[in-house]
Design an enzyme around this catalytic site. Structure first.
Site, short mmCIF file in Angstrom:
data_model
loop_
_atom_site.label_atom_id
_atom_site.label_comp_id
_atom_site.label_asym_id
_atom_site.label_seq_id
_atom_site.Cartn_x
_atom_site.Cartn_y
_atom_site.Cartn_z
N THR A 1 109.35 160.20 -24.84
CA THR A 1 110.05 161.06 -23.88
C THR A 1 111.22 161.80 -24.53
O THR A 1 111.43 162.97 -24.28
CB THR A 1 110.58 160.25 -22.69
OG1 THR A 1 111.29 159.12 -23.19
CG2 THR A 1 109.46 159.76 -21.82
N THR A 2 111.98 161.10 -25.37
CA THR A 2 113.11 161.75 -26.03
C THR A 2 112.62 162.91 -26.88
O THR A 2 113.17 164.02 -26.82
CB THR A 2 113.86 160.74 -26.91
OG1 THR A 2 114.11 159.57 -26.14
CG2 THR A 2 115.17 161.30 -27.40
N ASP B 1 116.20 155.20 -23.44
CA ASP B 1 114.96 155.81 -22.99
C ASP B 1 115.21 157.18 -22.36
O ASP B 1 115.92 157.28 -21.36
CB ASP B 1 114.32 154.87 -21.97
CG ASP B 1 112.91 155.28 -21.64
OD1 ASP B 1 112.08 155.21 -22.55
OD2 ASP B 1 112.66 155.70 -20.50
N ASP C 1 106.92 151.02 -22.89
CA ASP C 1 106.66 151.98 -23.98
C ASP C 1 105.57 151.45 -24.89
O ASP C 1 104.65 152.17 -25.27
CB ASP C 1 107.92 152.19 -24.84
CG ASP C 1 108.89 153.17 -24.21
OD1 ASP C 1 108.66 153.56 -23.04
OD2 ASP C 1 109.87 153.56 -24.87
P1 ADP Z 1 110.95 158.64 -28.00
O1 ADP Z 1 111.50 158.50 -26.62
O2 ADP Z 1 110.67 160.06 -28.35
O3 ADP Z 1 109.82 157.73 -28.30
P2 ADP Z 1 112.46 156.95 -29.76
O4 ADP Z 1 113.90 156.67 -29.63
O5 ADP Z 1 111.49 155.89 -29.44
O6 ADP Z 1 112.17 158.25 -28.94
O7 ADP Z 1 112.23 157.42 -31.26
C1 ADP Z 1 110.97 157.79 -31.73
C2 ADP Z 1 111.08 158.41 -33.10
O8 ADP Z 1 111.62 157.47 -34.04
C3 ADP Z 1 109.71 158.79 -33.62
O9 ADP Z 1 109.77 160.04 -34.24
C4 ADP Z 1 109.40 157.68 -34.60
O10 ADP Z 1 108.50 158.09 -35.61
C5 ADP Z 1 110.75 157.35 -35.14
N1 ADP Z 1 110.83 155.99 -35.70
C6 ADP Z 1 110.60 154.83 -35.06
N2 ADP Z 1 110.77 153.78 -35.89
C7 ADP Z 1 111.10 154.28 -37.07
C8 ADP Z 1 111.41 153.72 -38.35
N3 ADP Z 1 111.40 152.41 -38.54
N4 ADP Z 1 111.72 154.56 -39.35
C9 ADP Z 1 111.74 155.88 -39.15
N5 ADP Z 1 111.47 156.48 -38.00
C10 ADP Z 1 111.15 155.70 -36.96
MG MG Z 2 109.78 155.64 -28.34
#
Ligand code: ADP
Ligand code: MG
Length: 555
Positions: free
Chosen positions: A100-101, A67, A398
């Site tokens: 957040t990332t 996170d 989240d």
């Molecule tokens: P954040 O803190 O920004 O939410 P995450 O580690 O949760 O970071 O990653 C979010 C990103 O991963 C988003 O751009 C989302 O569209 C992408 N994502 C999540 N699940 C999948 C998946 N199954 N296939 C492709 N991209 C994904």
């Molecule tokens: Mg996320």
């Protein structure tokens, strides 16, 4: 010299000794380097195939997480520019609860690209203006191309929930789907319609956790879970059809606060005094019993004697309940918090189908459940170790954030880098229409957005250059707007069809806070720090980078 002014050929010190000052490009270079370093740190965690970070605090506590907000918070950054980057994550967390990332990464990349423009002698204010226009344009596009979702569309909401939780370790396999369902039920339960709008107050979705058991044991409680025990062993452990009183005053005799002395000279007097106390406590208990309550939650203390009387009457009592829990109990059971026992009537009581004290991982907890249409619920997270429980909690938070924003705004977009790619494509068109030097900044903004598909494809072990080229081509086609990175199968796919969807608000908020933070840092051309905070030798951030804008191994 830093901190000096010229006066009639003499230099006068205007800053205290030890103060450091960075001017003009040096200040900008430092800030950009620091922001890039922060962006780089969280970047590798993006997406379901991103990696986790292990952070060890000064006290030796271990946090394992994916996170962005948590990583930055635990890192305890020092540099002022780094703190501004941390703010991006905090704002995102507060406003949306997910993304957040992405937000921090975008902030770092925007600054890195700004550094390149500064090197081409483009004035910071031109860059800031271009970024602002680009961010505004993105918002407009996002509004135009979002898909619609309503509170009733459970299937879509469950996809949104499981995608938002999917990048946390706990989110693998069918557990993710189960947790997604819990989150959606919770949000639907507390959602209320006000003036035609859906409002979700996530304060009333309590996330309680206890290590032990399995993540699969995580459950939704239609009511409130109170991490306290029943006050007296003689009280029932379980009450069905509970009539609940919420009391805000102490079931104790107020001890004299001033120095007043009571002089007792004989045993009879002592006895009379104690009798009097006992009588008062008994009356308190009588008042509660008279209201018809069989369970009482007290925000303050309950005297031993009062506990005894309550137990004798077969009531269940819990004391020193947190104010926030009292509010949740009121919302869940329909009870009204009584500030004085004299005010307590049958009308003020709440209802729960079951109130039960259960032993969880060696500790007693009170479950207030089976409430009737409760507007406050609890998700009780279980997992085998402390680290997993904590990460599970973060994943659920989240998920709640994502689903709440989706139902409140009623909009979502396809993820997996597809939306960023689409925005980049539209922005490039917009840049040519804009012309002038600003178009370079808009172009840079478009390039920045591509960091999302780029990072996702890297995490999936795909060829980054090929993937981005192919995505660019697809997004120029009318049917290519949802083309993104299928990280599990390492190929390009239609993200909407794949069910990789995210609330629009995650994206609008991330773009807004990243561009605002970038603008804020770019506007700074003079940094004065009172204590010798900045690393020795002037420019250079926590990444140990030189003063240049290179930003380390960003590409
Ligand atoms: P954040 O803190 O920004 O939410 P995450 O580690 O949760 O970071 O990653 C979010 C990103 O991963 C988003 O751009 C989302 O569209 C992408 N994502 C999540 N699940 C999948 C998946 N199954 N296939 C492709 N991209 C994904
Ligand atoms: Mg996320």
């Amino acid at each position: 010299m830093a901190g000096e002014a010229q006066f009639g050929g003499q230099s006068v010190l205007i800053l205290p000794e030890g103060a450091q000052r960075l001017l003009g490009r040096d200040a900008q270079r430092t800030n950009i380097a620091v922001a890039c370093a922060i962006g780089n740190i969280v970047r590798t965690t993006l997406g379901p195939r991103g990696m986790d970070k292990m952070l060890v605090s000064e006290m030796g506590d271990i946090v394992i997480t994916n996170d962005g907000a948590t990583i930055l918070e635990e890192m305890n950054v020092e540099h002022p520019a780094a703190k501004i980057m941390v703010e991006i994550a905090k704002t995102q967390d507060k406003e949306v609860g997910d993304g957040t990332t992405t937000a921090v990464m975008l902030g770092g990349e925007l600054l890195k690209r700004a550094g390149e423009l500064l090197d081409q002698d483009i004035h910071p204010s031109t860059i800031i203006r271009g970024y602002k226009r680009a961010a505004g344009y993105c918002e407009k596009i996002l509004r135009n191309i979002s898909y619609k979702v309503t509170l009733e569309d459970t299937e879509t909401l469950e996809k949104i929930a499981s995608i938002s939780m999917g990048s946390k370790t706990v989110g693998f396999g069918n557990v993710k789907d189960k947790l997604g369902k819990l989150v959606v039920s919770a949000v639907k339960q507390v959602a209320e319609r006000k003036d035609g709008k859906v409002v979700v107050d996530d304060d009333f979705i309590k996330v309680e956790k206890k290590e032990g058991g399995d993540i699969d044991d995580t459950q939704l409680i239609n009511g409130v879970l109170i991490d306290k025990e029943v006050v007296h062993p003689g009280m029932p452990k379980k009450v069905e059809n509970a009539k609940i009183a919420l009391v805000d005053s102490a079931l104790e005799i107020e001890k004299t606060e001033t120095d007043a002395k009571i002089e007792i000279t004989s045993p009879e007097q002592m006895e009379a005094f104690l009798k009097q106390e006992e009588k008062m406590l008994r009356e308190m208990v009588e008042k509660i019993a008279a209201s018809g309550a069989n369970v009482v939650f007290c925000q303050k203390g309950i005297d031993d004697v009062a506990q005894h009387f309550l137990a004798k009457k077969g009531l269940v009592a819990v004391r020193r309940v947190k104010k926030s829990d009292m509010e949740k109990l009121a919302k869940a059971t329909g009870a009204k918090v009584a500030t004085s026992l004299d005010d307590l009537t049958a009308k003020d009581l709440g209802y729960a189908g079951l109130v039960e004290e259960r032993k969880i991982a060696g500790e007693q907890m009170v479950f207030v459940e089976k409430c009737k249409d409760p507007k406050s619920v609890t998700i009780f997270v279980r997992a085998s170790t402390e680290q997993v429980v904590n990460e599970g909690e973060r994943a659920i938070v989240d998920g709640i954030g994502a689903v709440s924003s989706a139902v409140e705004e009623g909009e979502y977009v396809a993820g997996g880098g597809s939306i960023e790619m689409q925005l980049a494509t539209e922005l490039r068109k917009y840049a040519t229409e804009t012309g002038g030097r600003e178009q370079l900044a808009i172009q840079a903004f478009a390039d920045t957005l591509e960091i999302v598909p780029r990072t996702l494809s890297e995490s999936a072990g795909m060829d980054v250059i090929d993937t981005l080229a192919e995505l660019r081509t697809r997004h120029k086609r009318a049917d290519g707007r949802d083309a993104g990175v299928d990280v599990y199968n390492s190929k390009i796919a239609d993200m909407k069809k794949l069910g990789v969807i995210e609330p629009t608000k995650v994206k609008t908020q991330a773009i807004a806070s990243a561009s605002e933070a970038a603008a804020m840092l770019l506007r700074i051309d003079d940094m004065i720090s009172a204590k010798a905070r900045m690393p020795a030798g002037g420019p250079g951030g926590p990444g140990g980078m030189p003063g240049g804008m290179g930003g380390g191994d960003y590409e």
